[in-house]
Design a protein around this motif. Structure first.
Motif, short mmCIF file in Angstrom:
data_model
loop_
_atom_site.label_atom_id
_atom_site.label_comp_id
_atom_site.label_asym_id
_atom_site.label_seq_id
_atom_site.Cartn_x
_atom_site.Cartn_y
_atom_site.Cartn_z
N GLN A 16 0.86 -1.18 0.00
CA GLN A 16 0.00 0.00 0.00
C GLN A 16 0.90 1.23 0.00
O GLN A 16 1.67 1.44 0.94
N PHE A 17 0.79 2.06 -1.03
CA PHE A 17 1.64 3.23 -1.15
C PHE A 17 1.03 4.42 -0.43
O PHE A 17 -0.11 4.80 -0.68
N SER A 18 1.79 4.99 0.47
CA SER A 18 1.36 6.19 1.18
C SER A 18 1.35 7.37 0.23
O SER A 18 2.19 7.46 -0.68
N PRO A 19 0.41 8.33 0.42
CA PRO A 19 0.43 9.55 -0.39
C PRO A 19 1.74 10.33 -0.26
O PRO A 19 2.04 11.18 -1.10
N ALA A 20 2.51 10.03 0.80
CA ALA A 20 3.79 10.71 1.00
C ALA A 20 4.91 10.11 0.14
O ALA A 20 6.03 10.63 0.13
N THR A 21 4.62 9.02 -0.58
CA THR A 21 5.64 8.36 -1.39
C THR A 21 6.14 9.28 -2.49
O THR A 21 5.35 9.84 -3.26
N THR A 22 7.43 9.45 -2.59
CA THR A 22 8.03 10.25 -3.65
C THR A 22 8.44 9.35 -4.82
O THR A 22 8.51 8.13 -4.69
N GLN A 23 8.74 9.98 -5.95
CA GLN A 23 9.18 9.21 -7.12
C GLN A 23 10.49 8.50 -6.83
O GLN A 23 10.68 7.35 -7.24
N ALA A 24 11.39 9.16 -6.10
CA ALA A 24 12.67 8.53 -5.77
C ALA A 24 12.47 7.31 -4.87
O ALA A 24 13.15 6.29 -5.03
N GLU A 25 11.52 7.40 -3.94
CA GLU A 25 11.23 6.26 -3.06
C GLU A 25 10.61 5.11 -3.84
O GLU A 25 10.96 3.94 -3.62
N PHE A 26 9.70 5.43 -4.76
CA PHE A 26 9.09 4.39 -5.58
C PHE A 26 10.14 3.73 -6.47
O PHE A 26 10.11 2.51 -6.68
N GLN A 27 11.05 4.52 -6.98
CA GLN A 27 12.13 3.98 -7.80
C GLN A 27 12.97 2.99 -7.01
O GLN A 27 13.26 1.88 -7.48
N LYS A 28 13.35 3.37 -5.80
CA LYS A 28 14.15 2.50 -4.95
C LYS A 28 13.38 1.24 -4.60
O LYS A 28 13.93 0.12 -4.68
N SER A 30 10.92 -0.21 -6.18
CA SER A 30 10.74 -1.07 -7.36
C SER A 30 12.00 -1.84 -7.69
O SER A 30 11.95 -3.03 -8.02
N LYS A 31 13.15 -1.19 -7.57
CA LYS A 31 14.40 -1.86 -7.91
C LYS A 31 14.76 -2.94 -6.89
O LYS A 31 15.27 -4.01 -7.25
N VAL A 32 14.46 -2.68 -5.62
CA VAL A 32 14.75 -3.68 -4.59
C VAL A 32 13.84 -4.90 -4.76
O VAL A 32 14.30 -6.04 -4.69
N VAL A 33 12.54 -4.66 -5.00
CA VAL A 33 11.61 -5.78 -5.20
C VAL A 33 11.99 -6.55 -6.47
O VAL A 33 11.97 -7.79 -6.49
N ALA A 34 12.36 -5.83 -7.52
CA ALA A 34 12.74 -6.49 -8.77
C ALA A 34 13.96 -7.38 -8.56
O ALA A 34 14.04 -8.47 -9.14
N GLN A 35 14.89 -6.94 -7.73
CA GLN A 35 16.05 -7.78 -7.45
C GLN A 35 15.63 -9.03 -6.68
O GLN A 35 16.18 -10.11 -6.87
N LEU A 61 17.52 -13.99 -0.75
CA LEU A 61 17.47 -13.08 0.39
C LEU A 61 17.97 -11.71 -0.06
O LEU A 61 19.06 -11.60 -0.62
N VAL A 62 17.16 -10.68 0.20
CA VAL A 62 17.49 -9.32 -0.22
C VAL A 62 17.59 -8.43 1.01
O VAL A 62 16.70 -8.44 1.87
N SER A 231 22.23 -9.11 -2.41
CA SER A 231 21.30 -10.22 -2.25
C SER A 231 22.07 -11.53 -2.33
O SER A 231 23.16 -11.60 -2.90
N TYR A 232 21.45 -12.56 -1.75
CA TYR A 232 22.05 -13.89 -1.74
C TYR A 232 21.00 -14.90 -2.18
O TYR A 232 19.80 -14.70 -1.95
N ALA A 233 21.45 -15.98 -2.81
CA ALA A 233 20.52 -17.02 -3.23
C ALA A 233 21.16 -18.38 -2.98
O ALA A 233 22.38 -18.54 -3.06
N ALA A 234 20.33 -19.37 -2.69
CA ALA A 234 20.79 -20.74 -2.48
C ALA A 234 19.76 -21.69 -3.07
O ALA A 234 18.58 -21.35 -3.16
N LYS A 235 20.23 -22.86 -3.49
CA LYS A 235 19.31 -23.85 -4.07
C LYS A 235 19.80 -25.26 -3.77
O LYS A 235 21.01 -25.53 -3.81
N ILE A 236 18.87 -26.12 -3.47
CA ILE A 236 19.13 -27.56 -3.41
C ILE A 236 18.22 -28.21 -4.45
O ILE A 236 17.03 -27.91 -4.52
N SER A 237 18.80 -29.05 -5.30
CA SER A 237 18.05 -29.61 -6.41
C SER A 237 18.41 -31.06 -6.66
O SER A 237 19.45 -31.56 -6.20
N PHE A 238 17.56 -31.73 -7.42
CA PHE A 238 17.76 -33.12 -7.77
C PHE A 238 17.47 -33.26 -9.27
O PHE A 238 16.58 -32.62 -9.81
#
Length: 240
Positions: A16-28, A30-35, A61-62, A231-238
């Motif tokens: 939920q985006f607060s009305p106080a959200t700035t474009q710079a905050e949304f940019q940050k 979005s990039k963190v979630v995308a990662q 893990l981010v 960020s870090y990632a790990a996987k166990i696979s077969f």
């Protein structure tokens, strides 16, 4: 450790985006979630035979600063996305070889939430590896976020990989770019006030290092990426 940390992840509220959200905050944000949703199959990019098939559980893990305005203005205070400074996303990852490369797909659903993500990657070799030389390959990837009405996010990736096997160990490294396409909406009450559009179309540089360990039955892999954040990632696979 990464897999164990991911299992308790829950989300009690959507974004939920607060009305106080700035474009710079949304940019940050979005990039963190995308990662976080980047569809890395957590393995070196290389060609594999048509009989090669692999299925596993991975977790990314981010690093998240919950005191930063970009996070406080986008995620309700009663959420439990972040634990000990990291948000974890467990994913199901499936990979299939087709001689000329490897294709992979991933899917994740956050517990107690409508939020999910799916995506995939395609590896194409540029220089085939030998006993004495490394393999160089290109990876293209795509992922999208689902289940959030107020936040639409797609991300694309293009990376160059180099890897070399040493017995059961295959260290690898990659460098590339990640493209972000994000759109956000303020709450309905905020629409009565003239507010800027929440949009982001930007890029992130990605540098990744990792290692895969192929045992008799499972395969284990870990990797670290420096992008918008660490960020870090790990996987166990077969597979075979």
């Amino acid at each position: 450790m990464a897999l164990a940390a991911a299992l308790p992840l829950r989300a009690s509220d959507d974004i939920q985006f607060s009305p106080a959200t700035t474009q710079a905050e949304f940019q940050k944000f979005s990039k963190v979630v995308a990662q976080g949703i980047f569809p890395t199959p957590v393995q070196p990019a290389r060609a594999s035979g048509v009989l090669r098939f692999d299925v596993g559980i991975a977790a990314t893990l981010v690093a998240i600063d919950t005191n930063d305005a970009y996070y406080r203005h986008a995620v309700p205070a009663n959420n439990d996305f972040v634990h000990n400074g990291y948000a974890a996303l467990p994913r199901l990852v499936v990979s299939k070889g087709f001689s000329a490369g490897t294709i992979s797909g991933s899917y994740a659903k956050i517990n107690n939430s409508g939020i999910g993500t799916w995506g995939g990657a395609l590896d194409v070799p540029v220089i085939r590896g030998t006993i004495a030389t490394p393999e160089v390959a290109l990876r293209g990837s795509y992922a999208t976020l689902t289940g959030v009405d107020v936040f639409k996010l797609k991300t694309y990736g293009a990376e160059a990989f180099i890897s070399k096997g040493f017995g059961p160990f295959t260290p690898y490294g990659a460098i590339g770019r990640q493209r972000i396409d994000a759109h956000g909406k303020f709450p309905p009450i905020a629409s009565l006030v003239a507010l800027p559009k929440l949009e982001e179309n930007g890029d992130i540089n990605r540098i990744t290092v990792g290692v895969r360990v192929s045992l008799l039955v499972p395969k284990l892999a870990i990797e670290a990426t420096q992008g918008e954040v660490r960020s870090y990632a790990a996987k166990i696979s077969f597979g075979f």
